[in-house]
Scaffold this active site. Structure first.
Site, PDB file in Angstrom:
ATOM      1  N   PHE A 158       9.642  30.710  34.979  1.00 52.38           N
ATOM      2  CA  PHE A 158      10.081  29.323  34.808  1.00 52.38           C
ATOM      3  C   PHE A 158      11.587  29.260  35.074  1.00 52.38           C
ATOM      4  O   PHE A 158      12.299  30.239  34.832  1.00 52.38           O
ATOM      5  CB  PHE A 158       9.773  28.805  33.404  1.00 52.38           C
ATOM      6  N   THR A 163      -2.628  29.232  38.179  1.00 57.99           N
ATOM      7  CA  THR A 163      -1.570  29.315  39.178  1.00 57.99           C
ATOM      8  C   THR A 163      -1.348  30.760  39.612  1.00 57.99           C
ATOM      9  O   THR A 163      -1.174  31.053  40.804  1.00 57.99           O
ATOM     10  CB  THR A 163      -0.263  28.727  38.613  1.00 57.99           C
ATOM     11  N   ARG A 181     -13.041  28.392  38.159  1.00 63.82           N
ATOM     12  CA  ARG A 181     -14.004  27.418  37.641  1.00 63.82           C
ATOM     13  C   ARG A 181     -13.675  26.004  38.117  1.00 63.82           C
ATOM     14  O   ARG A 181     -12.558  25.715  38.521  1.00 63.82           O
ATOM     15  CB  ARG A 181     -13.988  27.445  36.107  1.00 63.82           C
ATOM     16  N   TRP A 188       4.679  29.930  41.741  1.00 63.07           N
ATOM     17  CA  TRP A 188       4.704  28.474  41.529  1.00 63.07           C
ATOM     18  C   TRP A 188       5.755  27.844  42.445  1.00 63.07           C
ATOM     19  O   TRP A 188       5.515  26.808  43.048  1.00 63.07           O
ATOM     20  CB  TRP A 188       5.012  28.157  40.064  1.00 63.07           C
ATOM     21  N   ALA A 214     -13.699  28.544  27.595  1.00 62.40           N
ATOM     22  CA  ALA A 214     -13.718  29.856  26.954  1.00 62.40           C
ATOM     23  C   ALA A 214     -13.587  29.776  25.443  1.00 62.40           C
ATOM     24  O   ALA A 214     -13.853  30.759  24.757  1.00 62.40           O
ATOM     25  CB  ALA A 214     -12.617  30.737  27.519  1.00 62.40           C
ATOM     26  N   LYS A 230      -2.138  30.503  34.151  1.00 58.88           N
ATOM     27  CA  LYS A 230      -3.126  31.525  34.518  1.00 58.88           C
ATOM     28  C   LYS A 230      -3.797  31.217  35.856  1.00 58.88           C
ATOM     29  O   LYS A 230      -3.906  32.090  36.728  1.00 58.88           O
ATOM     30  CB  LYS A 230      -4.173  31.648  33.404  1.00 58.88           C
ATOM     31  N   PHE A 238      -8.529  30.553  28.939  1.00 57.58           N
ATOM     32  CA  PHE A 238      -7.669  30.709  27.762  1.00 57.58           C
ATOM     33  C   PHE A 238      -7.125  32.133  27.656  1.00 57.58           C
ATOM     34  O   PHE A 238      -6.920  32.803  28.659  1.00 57.58           O
ATOM     35  CB  PHE A 238      -8.399  30.260  26.503  1.00 57.58           C
ATOM     36  N   LYS A 252      -4.957  18.586  28.585  1.00 54.75           N
ATOM     37  CA  LYS A 252      -4.762  19.909  29.167  1.00 54.75           C
ATOM     38  C   LYS A 252      -4.469  19.848  30.660  1.00 54.75           C
ATOM     39  O   LYS A 252      -3.758  20.673  31.205  1.00 54.75           O
ATOM     40  CB  LYS A 252      -5.999  20.772  28.919  1.00 54.75           C
TER      41      LYS A 252
END
Length: 556
Positions: free
Chosen positions: A381, A73, A94, A409, A273, A71, A301, A105
């Protein structure tokens, strides 16, 4: 393949005055923190009041899985993509908590060719904002116990102290503790505990306050304890609000950094979140909107938590309205929601992708209910196959929406040009007609019930009698108009993290409620969610170290 940190080290960062100049900011607006980060002065921000605001774009995601959705990224990639197509853009995200950085994480700077730099600093101490929040929070805790020790003129009932301590680390041993042991000189023994800093009401207040005056007022409104007659005692009663504001004076100023492609990035605040409201600060978002034509921000999240709180808490409180929502999904996450184990995600499985898309579909429909246009970003991916990608696109098309494949990415802005072009078109169209999920006048439990049934698709909300009584007491005291902040597992629409996909007919158990009078919401703690996480069996901290060149290794 290069790691994120190796890619970040190769970044060609522009001097901060040049980044500021992209947004029309003079050098005098910046308070430098080294060569590659700066804070934006309150005086400059105050002078922006009459400027028109740009378009606000929210990035959210499906429920997170161990496969990772990307998210942040995507937020960075979209911001870079908007800049690449000639738009004046900025991103708002954030700050990172040390808890997940040293846990499992990871950080909060994006990844691959879509990162915010300096990523090492951002993921560790950054500009010290979290330390200031921790110190201000714990100053208040110390003043509560000190007041009791010196005679307790406010008649605090030490059985009804609600203000816990915090630290920015995962430490399960501190969830429930006893303080004040060791005799009279150490105070009176009582049960207490720690939360992680990102769950602190001080964090929420900093992220929702409009300026320093509003910050001090909100700090003063914090309810820290009750008397025996259940009348509340506030931070203002303890005369702690002034000193706390002093500690937070610099932390209140938004941080300005840049992406790998030199797009301006506002990085400020960091509530989780799943246990807090999961958005960056209002002051950073509003400042960005005054300076840029397009502002891309994220909510933590999945959309059931972060986006719901962004729309029902942050937007409600700050008078914001998004012009477009980007919903991030991956083929891998669809497979996991379709029942595939993480170890088998590399094998093509179109049927599992299609089955798992039920999770994506629910988030999509939920977001559309807010009256804001939604576009799905498929974060690519290397293991994704053409047929699997087509399955996601076909599913989304059947819901009268569109999904766009993104390769930011791997390629940076070049991989997000299609998404950026479409998002700009949607934002400029003016079709958004945003409205929160519920009205202020709905009862507190009814607000919880509304979220549980309309967003989570639960059949029922349960709560013990003491929780229901507490909600009624707060309504009688004038807090019934506040929104609710659901503290719930991020992994599922239910309160059971193992229940993936789009479950129906489940029950949301509310075990505890907390009043955040300063922040301006009521927290409903559901199921087994913890406001102080623990470290995993093998924490990331075990592999983080300095190499022979003095560079950080193992952070990513």
């Amino acid at each position: 393949m290069q790691t994120d940190i190796e890619i970040a080290r190769q970044a060609r960062c522009l001097p901060m005055p040049e980044i500021a100049a992209m947004l029309g900011m003079p050098d005098t607006a910046l308070l430098p923190y080294g060569h590659d980060k700066a804070k934006i002065s309150q005086d400059f921000i105050k002078g922006l009041g009459d400027r028109p605001e740009g378009k606000l774009i929210l990035v959210t995601a499906v429920n997170p899985t161990p496969a990772g959705e990307g998210k942040t990224t995507t937020t960075v990639g979209l911001g870079d993509g908007l800049a690449a197509i000639g738009k004046q853009a900025a991103i708002c995200i954030r700050e990172a908590s040390l808890g997940p950085c040293f846990g499992m994480k990871g950080g909060a700077a994006g990844g691959g060719r879509a990162q915010v730099v300096p990523m090492e600093a951002m993921n560790l101490h950054f500009t010290g904002d979290f330390h200031a929040i921790t110190s201000a929070h714990n100053l208040l805790a110390a003043m509560i116990d000190n007041h009791i020790y010196w005679g307790n003129d406010l008649q605090i009932d030490d059985r009804r102290i609600t203000w816990r301590r915090v630290m920015d680390m995962n430490d399960r041993a501190l969830r429930d503790i006893v303080v004040g042991l060791g005799g009279v000189t150490n105070g009176s023994p009582r049960q207490g505990g720690f939360d992680i800093t990102v769950a602190s009401e001080v964090m929420a207040i900093l992220c929702l306050a409009s300026d320093l005056d509003d910050l001090q007022k909100r700090l003063g409104d914090i309810i820290v304890a009750y008397r025996s007659d259940k009348s509340p005692i506030t931070c203002r009663d303890l005369k702690a609000d002034g000193a706390m504001t002093v500690l937070l004076k610099d932390a209140m100023q938004p941080n300005l950094v840049q992406t790998l492609e030199n797009t301006p990035a506002f990085v400020h605040g960091g509530p989780f979140a799943n246990i807090a409201h999961g958005c960056n600060s209002v002051i950073a978002t509003r400042t960005a909107l005054k300076l840029a034509d397009y502002v891309v921000t994220e909510a933590g999240f999945g959309a059931d938590l972060g986006a719901e709180k962004f729309l029902d808490i942050k937007c409600r409180k700050a008078g914001l309205a998004p012009d477009c929502v980007v919903l991030v999904a991956t083929v891998r996450s669809m497979k996991m929601n379709g029942g595939v184990a993480k170890s088998d995600l590399g094998a093509e499985n179109v049927a599992a992708v299609t089955a798992g898309c039920a999770n994506l579909g629910r988030h999509l429909r939920n977001l559309q209910d807010y009256g804001v246009p939604v576009v799905v970003a498929i974060n690519h991916f290397v293991s994704d196959t053409d047929d699997e990608i087509a399955a996601v696109k076909d599913y989304v098309a059947a819901l009268d929406a569109e999904a766009i494949l993104c390769r930011h990415w791997e390629q940076g802005s070049a991989g997000s040009l299609e998404l950026a072009t479409r998002v700009a078109e949607i934002a400029d169209s003016g079709v958004a007609d945003f409205a929160p999920l519920y009205g202020d006048d709905l009862g507190l439990f009814d607000k919880i019930d509304c979220i549980a049934k309309r967003i989570y698709h639960a059949v029922e909300v349960t709560a013990p009698p003491q929780v229901m009584a507490q909600l009624r007491e707060w309504e009688a005291a004038g807090y019934g108009n506040l929104p609710v902040c659901m503290a719930k597992t991020q992994y599922s629409f239910s309160a059971d993290p193992a229940l993936l996909g789009a479950p129906e007919g489940h029950v949301i158990p509310v075990r505890e409620v907390r009043l955040s009078a300063g922040a301006g919401f009521v927290v409903a703690i559901c199921g087994e969610i913890m406001t102080m996480p623990g470290l995993p069996r093998v924490p990331a901290a075990e592999t983080i170290h300095l190499n022979d060149l003095g560079q950080i290794e193992g952070l990513f």
